[in-house]
Scaffold this motif. Structure first.
Motif, short mmCIF file in Angstrom:
data_model
loop_
_atom_site.label_atom_id
_atom_site.label_comp_id
_atom_site.label_asym_id
_atom_site.label_seq_id
_atom_site.Cartn_x
_atom_site.Cartn_y
_atom_site.Cartn_z
N SER A 106 0.85 -1.19 0.00
CA SER A 106 0.00 0.00 0.00
C SER A 106 0.88 1.24 0.00
O SER A 106 1.99 1.24 0.55
CB SER A 106 -0.92 0.03 1.23
N THR A 107 0.40 2.28 -0.64
CA THR A 107 1.07 3.59 -0.61
C THR A 107 0.02 4.65 -0.32
O THR A 107 -1.12 4.56 -0.80
CB THR A 107 1.78 3.92 -1.93
N ASP A 108 0.41 5.64 0.46
CA ASP A 108 -0.53 6.70 0.83
C ASP A 108 -1.08 7.42 -0.40
O ASP A 108 -2.26 7.78 -0.45
CB ASP A 108 0.14 7.72 1.75
N ASP A 109 -0.20 7.64 -1.39
CA ASP A 109 -0.61 8.43 -2.56
C ASP A 109 -1.12 7.58 -3.71
O ASP A 109 -1.49 8.11 -4.77
CB ASP A 109 0.55 9.31 -3.04
N GLY A 110 -1.12 6.26 -3.54
CA GLY A 110 -1.62 5.39 -4.60
C GLY A 110 -0.66 5.19 -5.76
O GLY A 110 -1.04 4.66 -6.81
N SER A 111 0.60 5.56 -5.58
CA SER A 111 1.58 5.42 -6.66
C SER A 111 1.97 3.98 -6.91
O SER A 111 2.56 3.66 -7.95
CB SER A 111 2.83 6.26 -6.37
N TYR A 112 1.64 3.08 -5.98
CA TYR A 112 1.98 1.66 -6.13
C TYR A 112 1.10 0.85 -5.21
O TYR A 112 0.95 1.18 -4.03
CB TYR A 112 3.45 1.45 -5.80
N THR B 139 -3.24 -0.89 7.21
CA THR B 139 -4.35 -1.41 8.01
C THR B 139 -5.57 -1.72 7.15
O THR B 139 -6.39 -2.57 7.52
CB THR B 139 -4.73 -0.42 9.12
N ASP B 140 -5.71 -1.04 6.00
CA ASP B 140 -6.81 -1.36 5.08
C ASP B 140 -6.64 -2.78 4.57
O ASP B 140 -7.59 -3.58 4.56
CB ASP B 140 -6.82 -0.39 3.89
N LEU B 141 -5.42 -3.10 4.12
CA LEU B 141 -5.13 -4.44 3.60
C LEU B 141 -5.23 -5.48 4.70
O LEU B 141 -5.70 -6.61 4.48
CB LEU B 141 -3.74 -4.46 2.98
N PRO C 212 2.73 5.14 15.47
CA PRO C 212 1.32 5.29 15.07
C PRO C 212 0.83 4.12 14.22
O PRO C 212 -0.32 3.69 14.34
CB PRO C 212 1.31 6.60 14.28
N MET C 213 1.70 3.60 13.36
CA MET C 213 1.32 2.46 12.53
C MET C 213 1.11 1.21 13.38
O MET C 213 0.11 0.49 13.21
CB MET C 213 2.40 2.19 11.48
N MET C 214 2.03 0.96 14.31
CA MET C 214 1.88 -0.23 15.16
C MET C 214 0.64 -0.13 16.03
O MET C 214 -0.06 -1.13 16.25
CB MET C 214 3.13 -0.42 16.02
N ALA D 224 -2.54 -2.75 15.94
CA ALA D 224 -3.10 -3.39 17.14
C ALA D 224 -4.58 -3.10 17.27
O ALA D 224 -5.36 -3.98 17.67
CB ALA D 224 -2.35 -2.90 18.38
N GLY D 225 -4.99 -1.88 16.94
CA GLY D 225 -6.41 -1.52 16.98
C GLY D 225 -7.22 -2.28 15.94
O GLY D 225 -8.38 -2.61 16.18
N THR D 226 -6.61 -2.57 14.81
CA THR D 226 -7.30 -3.29 13.73
C THR D 226 -7.50 -4.75 14.07
O THR D 226 -8.54 -5.35 13.79
CB THR D 226 -6.50 -3.16 12.42
N THR D 227 -6.51 -5.36 14.71
CA THR D 227 -6.59 -6.80 15.00
C THR D 227 -7.41 -7.13 16.24
O THR D 227 -7.90 -8.25 16.37
CB THR D 227 -5.17 -7.38 15.19
N LEU D 228 -7.56 -6.15 17.13
CA LEU D 228 -8.24 -6.41 18.40
C LEU D 228 -9.64 -7.00 18.23
O LEU D 228 -9.97 -8.00 18.89
CB LEU D 228 -8.29 -5.12 19.23
N PRO D 229 -10.51 -6.44 17.37
CA PRO D 229 -11.85 -7.02 17.22
C PRO D 229 -11.86 -8.44 16.69
O PRO D 229 -12.82 -9.18 16.89
CB PRO D 229 -12.53 -6.06 16.22
N PHE D 230 -10.77 -8.83 16.02
CA PHE D 230 -10.70 -10.18 15.45
C PHE D 230 -10.10 -11.18 16.44
O PHE D 230 -10.10 -12.39 16.18
CB PHE D 230 -9.84 -10.17 14.17
#
Length: 283
Positions: A157-163, A170-172, A193-195, A199-205
């Motif tokens: 993933s890239t923030d600007d969508g260049s690749y 976290t979207d992926l 911030p990424m980590m 962690a916030g993304t995986t918690l509900p799972f």
């Protein structure tokens, strides 16, 4: 004992470099998750870098660093054939790797290089390894080819969508967790911030999540206490109790405060170093 730089490669010109060091004793015992402490010269400070790869047969270790402070500026000034005054390691606790189903390794920034060693460890253990890496743009991505050489899947993933996917890692990650119920663990290495977001993304799972906090360290052996972090309400030392911890139990708010505590002193150190360099050049 001085350690020779066998190979130097600029990954992002002026910002990020890779060094291959002649360190047979470290290479012989280092495992994924371990780090080394470096001191460039007699006047230099100690600073940690996670080991990105090892080759025990050749007796080498690989480290990757972002040029952002005085110490990494001094390191960046060295060339192939030069020596680093002190390289101590391997330090810290190795990554806990067990044979299971699939593991997702998430990396951002220079953390991708550190994550690479962990992902390789899971691959060698026989796990199905999915790497998710991200950066602001394509030209800032690291270790894509290295990860593709052994990972079962590499998602980008890239923030600007260049690749790859336009957005965040976290979207992926969320998309994969919604589809794949066999993921046994998620490992995240990168900016705080990424980590925290991982962690916030995986918690509900309910998926076990490991984060690496090596950027906090100063002396690396548990003597100074500068790397204190609160995990599940208890004080831990990143250098001897970690650097990896349960991402769902880390107090990230406190962690962010600690990382910014000495920002003004770090700025002064850089300015002093640059002033000395400019004065030296004039003479």
């Amino acid at each position: 004992m001085p350690t020779t730089i066998l190979h130097k490669e600029s990954l992002i010109p002026g910002r990020t470099s890779k060094l291959v060091l002649d360190a047979p004793q470290i290479a012989a015992t280092a495992k994924p998750g371990h780090f080394v402490m470096l001191r460039v010269n007699e006047q230099g400070e100690r600073f940690p870098l996670t080991i990105a790869d090892t080759d025990p047969e050749k007796g080498t270790i690989t480290i990757v660093y972002l040029v952002m402070g005085k110490s990494t500026m001094l390191l960046e000034a060295l060339s192939e054939g030069d020596s680093i005054l002190d390289v101590a390691g391997p330090l810290g606790k190795a990554t806990h790797i067990v044979k299971g189903d699939s593991v997702i390794c998430v990396g951002g920034g220079t953390g991708i290089a550190a994550m690479h060693h962990i992902a390789k460890g899971h691959h060698k253990a026989g796990n199905y390894v999915i790497a998710i890496i991200g950066a602001r743009s394509k030209d800032l991505l690291l270790f894509e080819n290295e990860l593709k050489s052994f990972c079962d899947e590499v998602l980008i993933s890239t923030d600007d969508g260049s690749y790859g996917h336009k957005g965040f890692v976290t979207d992926l990650l969320k998309d994969r967790l919604e589809k794949d119920k066999k993921v046994q663990e998620v490992v995240a290495v990168g900016p705080v911030p990424m980590m925290q977001a991982v962690a916030g993304t995986t918690l509900p799972f309910g998926v076990a999540t490991t984060v690496s906090l090596n950027s906090l360290m100063v002396d690396g052996i548990g003597m100074c206490g500068a790397c204190r972090v609160t995990v599940d309400g208890e004080t831990k030392f990143t250098c001897v109790d970690g650097p990896e911890f349960d991402g769902h139990k880390v107090d990230f708010a406190e962690l962010r405060q600690r990382l910014s505590a000495f920002r003004s002193q770090e700025k002064q150190s850089i300015e002093h170093h640059e002033h000395r360099c400019s004065c030296h050049d004039k003479h």
